[in-house]
Motif scaffolding. Structure first.
Motif, PDB file in Angstrom:
ATOM      1  N   PHE A  55      66.987  36.648  73.686  1.00  0.00           N
ATOM      2  CA  PHE A  55      66.460  35.956  74.851  1.00  0.00           C
ATOM      3  C   PHE A  55      65.171  35.223  74.447  1.00  0.00           C
ATOM      4  CE2 PHE A  55      65.237  40.449  74.904  1.00  0.00           C
ATOM      5  CZ  PHE A  55      63.845  40.375  74.886  1.00  0.00           C
ATOM      6  N   PRO A  56      64.963  34.007  74.977  1.00  0.00           N
ATOM      7  CA  PRO A  56      63.746  33.249  74.615  1.00  0.00           C
ATOM      8  C   PRO A  56      62.505  33.892  75.208  1.00  0.00           C
ATOM      9  CG  PRO A  56      64.975  32.122  76.337  1.00  0.00           C
ATOM     10  CD  PRO A  56      65.827  33.283  75.906  1.00  0.00           C
ATOM     11  N   VAL A  57      61.419  33.857  74.451  1.00  0.00           N
ATOM     12  CA  VAL A  57      60.162  34.391  74.976  1.00  0.00           C
ATOM     13  C   VAL A  57      59.118  33.281  75.107  1.00  0.00           C
ATOM     14  CG1 VAL A  57      60.446  36.814  74.399  1.00  0.00           C
ATOM     15  CG2 VAL A  57      59.642  35.266  72.639  1.00  0.00           C
ATOM     16  N   ALA A  58      58.697  32.705  73.990  1.00  0.00           N
ATOM     17  CA  ALA A  58      57.703  31.619  74.067  1.00  0.00           C
ATOM     18  C   ALA A  58      57.585  30.951  72.714  1.00  0.00           C
ATOM     19  CB  ALA A  58      56.341  32.166  74.495  1.00  0.00           C
ATOM     20  N   GLY A  59      57.191  29.676  72.723  1.00  0.00           N
ATOM     21  CA  GLY A  59      56.896  28.977  71.487  1.00  0.00           C
ATOM     22  C   GLY A  59      58.067  28.891  70.522  1.00  0.00           C
ATOM     23  N   GLY A  60      59.281  28.753  71.036  1.00  0.00           N
ATOM     24  CA  GLY A  60      60.426  28.653  70.160  1.00  0.00           C
ATOM     25  C   GLY A  60      60.804  29.959  69.493  1.00  0.00           C
ATOM     26  N   THR A  61      60.401  31.075  70.087  1.00  0.00           N
ATOM     27  CA  THR A  61      60.676  32.408  69.547  1.00  0.00           C
ATOM     28  C   THR A  61      61.572  33.171  70.515  1.00  0.00           C
ATOM     29  OG1 THR A  61      58.492  32.435  68.503  1.00  0.00           O
ATOM     30  CG2 THR A  61      59.628  34.546  68.707  1.00  0.00           C
TER      31      THR A  61
ATOM     32  N   SER B 283      70.125  33.039  72.585  1.00  0.00           N
ATOM     33  CA  SER B 283      69.203  32.007  72.123  1.00  0.00           C
ATOM     34  C   SER B 283      69.320  31.833  70.608  1.00  0.00           C
ATOM     35  CB  SER B 283      67.764  32.389  72.486  1.00  0.00           C
ATOM     36  OG  SER B 283      66.848  31.495  71.887  1.00  0.00           O
ATOM     37  N   ALA B 284      69.300  30.589  70.173  1.00  0.00           N
ATOM     38  CA  ALA B 284      69.373  30.290  68.736  1.00  0.00           C
ATOM     39  C   ALA B 284      67.996  30.272  68.087  1.00  0.00           C
ATOM     40  CB  ALA B 284      70.063  28.948  68.520  1.00  0.00           C
ATOM     41  N   TRP B 285      66.940  30.455  68.862  1.00  0.00           N
ATOM     42  CA  TRP B 285      65.590  30.474  68.300  1.00  0.00           C
ATOM     43  C   TRP B 285      65.416  31.686  67.384  1.00  0.00           C
ATOM     44  CZ3 TRP B 285      62.381  29.410  73.386  1.00  0.00           C
ATOM     45  CH2 TRP B 285      62.555  28.071  73.748  1.00  0.00           C
ATOM     46  N   PRO B 286      64.588  31.580  66.355  1.00  0.00           N
ATOM     47  CA  PRO B 286      64.338  32.726  65.474  1.00  0.00           C
ATOM     48  C   PRO B 286      63.660  33.859  66.234  1.00  0.00           C
ATOM     49  CG  PRO B 286      62.796  30.940  65.020  1.00  0.00           C
ATOM     50  CD  PRO B 286      63.847  30.377  65.935  1.00  0.00           C
TER      51      PRO B 286
ATOM     52  N   GLY C 119      61.224  37.418  66.558  1.00  0.00           N
ATOM     53  CA  GLY C 119      59.801  37.575  66.300  1.00  0.00           C
ATOM     54  C   GLY C 119      59.449  37.648  64.825  1.00  0.00           C
ATOM     55  N   LEU C 120      60.161  38.477  64.065  1.00  0.00           N
ATOM     56  CA  LEU C 120      59.877  38.619  62.635  1.00  0.00           C
ATOM     57  C   LEU C 120      60.169  37.324  61.883  1.00  0.00           C
ATOM     58  CD1 LEU C 120      59.129  40.217  60.127  1.00  0.00           C
ATOM     59  CD2 LEU C 120      61.458  41.147  60.099  1.00  0.00           C
ATOM     60  N   GLU C 121      61.267  36.677  62.209  1.00  0.00           N
ATOM     61  CA  GLU C 121      61.602  35.405  61.548  1.00  0.00           C
ATOM     62  C   GLU C 121      60.537  34.351  61.830  1.00  0.00           C
ATOM     63  OE1 GLU C 121      66.424  35.104  61.383  1.00  0.00           O
ATOM     64  OE2 GLU C 121      65.471  35.020  63.369  1.00  0.00           O
ATOM     65  N   ARG C 122      60.074  34.291  63.063  1.00  0.00           N
ATOM     66  CA  ARG C 122      59.050  33.313  63.419  1.00  0.00           C
ATOM     67  C   ARG C 122      57.756  33.574  62.658  1.00  0.00           C
ATOM     68  NH1 ARG C 122      59.226  28.537  64.522  1.00  0.00           N
ATOM     69  NH2 ARG C 122      60.571  28.795  66.365  1.00  0.00           N
ATOM     70  N   VAL C 123      57.364  34.834  62.574  1.00  0.00           N
ATOM     71  CA  VAL C 123      56.164  35.181  61.824  1.00  0.00           C
ATOM     72  C   VAL C 123      56.337  34.819  60.348  1.00  0.00           C
ATOM     73  CG1 VAL C 123      54.728  37.100  61.013  1.00  0.00           C
ATOM     74  CG2 VAL C 123      55.430  36.992  63.413  1.00  0.00           C
ATOM     75  N   ALA C 124      57.526  35.101  59.796  1.00  0.00           N
ATOM     76  CA  ALA C 124      57.793  34.790  58.387  1.00  0.00           C
ATOM     77  C   ALA C 124      57.743  33.286  58.136  1.00  0.00           C
ATOM     78  CB  ALA C 124      59.150  35.350  57.983  1.00  0.00           C
ATOM     79  N   GLU C 125      58.251  32.503  59.081  1.00  0.00           N
ATOM     80  CA  GLU C 125      58.202  31.045  58.945  1.00  0.00           C
ATOM     81  C   GLU C 125      56.754  30.549  59.000  1.00  0.00           C
ATOM     82  OE1 GLU C 125      60.634  29.455  62.006  1.00  0.00           O
ATOM     83  OE2 GLU C 125      62.534  29.937  61.004  1.00  0.00           O
ATOM     84  N   ASN C 126      56.004  31.044  59.957  1.00  0.00           N
ATOM     85  CA  ASN C 126      54.629  30.584  60.135  1.00  0.00           C
ATOM     86  C   ASN C 126      53.717  30.993  58.980  1.00  0.00           C
ATOM     87  OD1 ASN C 126      55.395  29.470  62.561  1.00  0.00           O
ATOM     88  ND2 ASN C 126      54.558  31.116  63.819  1.00  0.00           N
ATOM     89  N   MET C 127      54.011  32.153  58.374  1.00  0.00           N
ATOM     90  CA  MET C 127      53.151  32.657  57.301  1.00  0.00           C
ATOM     91  C   MET C 127      53.691  32.316  55.913  1.00  0.00           C
ATOM     92  SD  MET C 127      51.826  36.301  58.851  1.00  0.00           S
ATOM     93  CE  MET C 127      50.529  36.355  57.629  1.00  0.00           C
ATOM     94  N   GLY C 128      54.871  31.682  55.861  1.00  0.00           N
ATOM     95  CA  GLY C 128      55.358  31.151  54.603  1.00  0.00           C
ATOM     96  C   GLY C 128      56.098  32.089  53.682  1.00  0.00           C
ATOM     97  N   PHE C 129      56.623  33.214  54.205  1.00  0.00           N
ATOM     98  CA  PHE C 129      57.382  34.094  53.309  1.00  0.00           C
ATOM     99  C   PHE C 129      58.858  34.220  53.704  1.00  0.00           C
ATOM    100  CE2 PHE C 129      55.293  36.935  56.411  1.00  0.00           C
ATOM    101  CZ  PHE C 129      56.344  37.721  56.859  1.00  0.00           C
ATOM    102  N   ILE C 130      59.326  33.307  54.554  1.00  0.00           N
ATOM    103  CA  ILE C 130      60.722  33.356  54.992  1.00  0.00           C
ATOM    104  C   ILE C 130      61.690  33.158  53.834  1.00  0.00           C
ATOM    105  CG2 ILE C 130      60.787  30.892  55.557  1.00  0.00           C
ATOM    106  CD1 ILE C 130      62.552  33.725  57.493  1.00  0.00           C
ATOM    107  N   ASN C 131      61.295  32.387  52.807  1.00  0.00           N
ATOM    108  CA  ASN C 131      62.193  32.110  51.686  1.00  0.00           C
ATOM    109  C   ASN C 131      62.490  33.344  50.849  1.00  0.00           C
ATOM    110  OD1 ASN C 131      62.431  29.409  52.371  1.00  0.00           O
ATOM    111  ND2 ASN C 131      60.721  28.776  51.071  1.00  0.00           N
ATOM    112  N   LEU C 132      61.672  34.371  50.960  1.00  0.00           N
ATOM    113  CA  LEU C 132      61.925  35.594  50.203  1.00  0.00           C
ATOM    114  C   LEU C 132      63.268  36.214  50.566  1.00  0.00           C
ATOM    115  CD1 LEU C 132      58.410  37.319  50.354  1.00  0.00           C
ATOM    116  CD2 LEU C 132      59.450  36.157  48.407  1.00  0.00           C
ATOM    117  N   ALA C 133      63.685  36.008  51.815  1.00  0.00           N
ATOM    118  CA  ALA C 133      64.954  36.583  52.259  1.00  0.00           C
ATOM    119  C   ALA C 133      66.132  35.986  51.514  1.00  0.00           C
ATOM    120  CB  ALA C 133      65.129  36.372  53.768  1.00  0.00           C
ATOM    121  N   GLU C 134      66.056  34.697  51.184  1.00  0.00           N
ATOM    122  CA  GLU C 134      67.142  34.045  50.465  1.00  0.00           C
ATOM    123  C   GLU C 134      67.066  34.314  48.967  1.00  0.00           C
ATOM    124  OE1 GLU C 134      69.718  32.614  51.814  1.00  0.00           O
ATOM    125  OE2 GLU C 134      68.871  33.054  53.796  1.00  0.00           O
TER     126      GLU C 134
END
Length: 307
Positions: free
Chosen positions: A58-64, A237-240, A242-257
């Protein structure tokens, strides 16, 4: 809040896996006396429902977006944090193995955060609030709703600590960020938890602890699970999250791939190749069925020691 492969270091993954394994061993032992074989259908249905509900972001805020964690629901419906731990762990294991939702190497951390910390925080806080509110059953949805929301934030903080210890993100940034975004998700968790318990208390009290002798049948809970997993999941909702959003904003999302452990499965990401339109529904129904079967089987072998 499913941690993928690559977000936690090998030492953190090892320690959390050992801690989770020990906790589940104790929970199985305690459930043999605290839970009992008669509630096998309830454990199966609760596990299947929580799996299905977790598919709906479910959407919460800020595309999250956020989704139900279910730690409070599991403990309260089953009447035991020990059984609640087994329920959430079953969901997380099936999600990781069949659907690549949550990393295999991070499974111990996910079980610790949601299945141990989340369950016990929700259970303990619910009991405390119930006493403060006078112990009335009518206040249970309110107490459980508040506890559910708090448990999400505490589990998120535990996740943030694991990320910081792994060197994935600095503690002074990841701790407040994870806590902040999951406060909003916790509000949704609390509303869903309170709503489900209100319905059960009025329409299906036989699904709550102490009423298993009056079990009214399978139709309504099974249909509810089918609707959630097979229909409502299509509108998630297709939005990322909470954890995904934080990972995107802080720049460590690529570690998952970079470190992802590929598990051979035709249901990765809740989809089926060639069935794009209805693949999510079919995957959801398969997952809910698997959760029910595993949890029902666990309950059946949990024969009370004094039986």
């Amino acid at each position: 809040m499913h941690i993928p492969d690559g977000f936690v270091s090998v030492p953190v993954a090892a320690v959390t896996s050992l801690a989770s394994a020990a906790a589940l061993f104790v929970s199985f032992e305690r459930s043999q006396t605290a839970f009992g074989i008669r509630r096998a259908p309830i454990l199966g249905l609760t596990t299947a429902f929580i799996f299905a509900a977790q598919m709906i972001n479910f959407p919460v805020a800020g595309g999250t977006s956020g989704h139900l964690c279910g730690s409070a629901l599991a403990a309260i419906i089953l009447g035991s944090p020990w059984a609640g731990m087994l329920c959430i762990a079953t969901v997380l294991i099936i999600q990781a193995v069949l659907f690549a939702d949550g990393g295999i190497t991070a499974l111990g951390a996910n079980i610790l955060n949601l299945g141990v910390i989340g369950v016990w925080v929700a259970w303990g806080l619910t009991q405390t609030l119930q006493r403060l509110l006078g112990g009335s059953k009518g206040r249970l949805p309110l107490a459980a709703g508040i506890a559910a929301g708090v448990s999400v934030v505490v589990a998120a903080i535990a996740c943030a600590i694991e990320l910081a210890l792994s060197g994935t993100a600095p503690a002074n940034l990841v701790l407040p960020t994870m806590a902040g975004v999951h406060i909003l998700i916790g509000v949704g968790e609390g509303l869903i938890t309170g709503g489900v318990l209100t319905y059960l208390a009025t329409a299906r009290p036989d699904l709550l602890p102490g009423e298993e002798e009056k079990f009214k049948g399978w139709l309504v809970p099974v249909v509810s699970i089918i609707l959630v997993a097979g229909v409502l999941s299509l509108f998630a909702s297709a939005w990322p999250d909470g954890l995904e959003r934080v990972a995107e904003n802080m720049g460590f999302i690529n570690l998952a791939e970079e470190v992802r452990i590929e598990v051979p499965t035709p249901f990765a990401d809740y989809s089926i190749q060639g069935l794009e339109q209805i693949g999510t529904s079919i995957a959801g129904l398969i997952g809910a069925t698997a959760c029910f079967g595993v949890a029902f089987g666990i309950a059946k072998v949990m024969k009370p020691k004094n039986a």
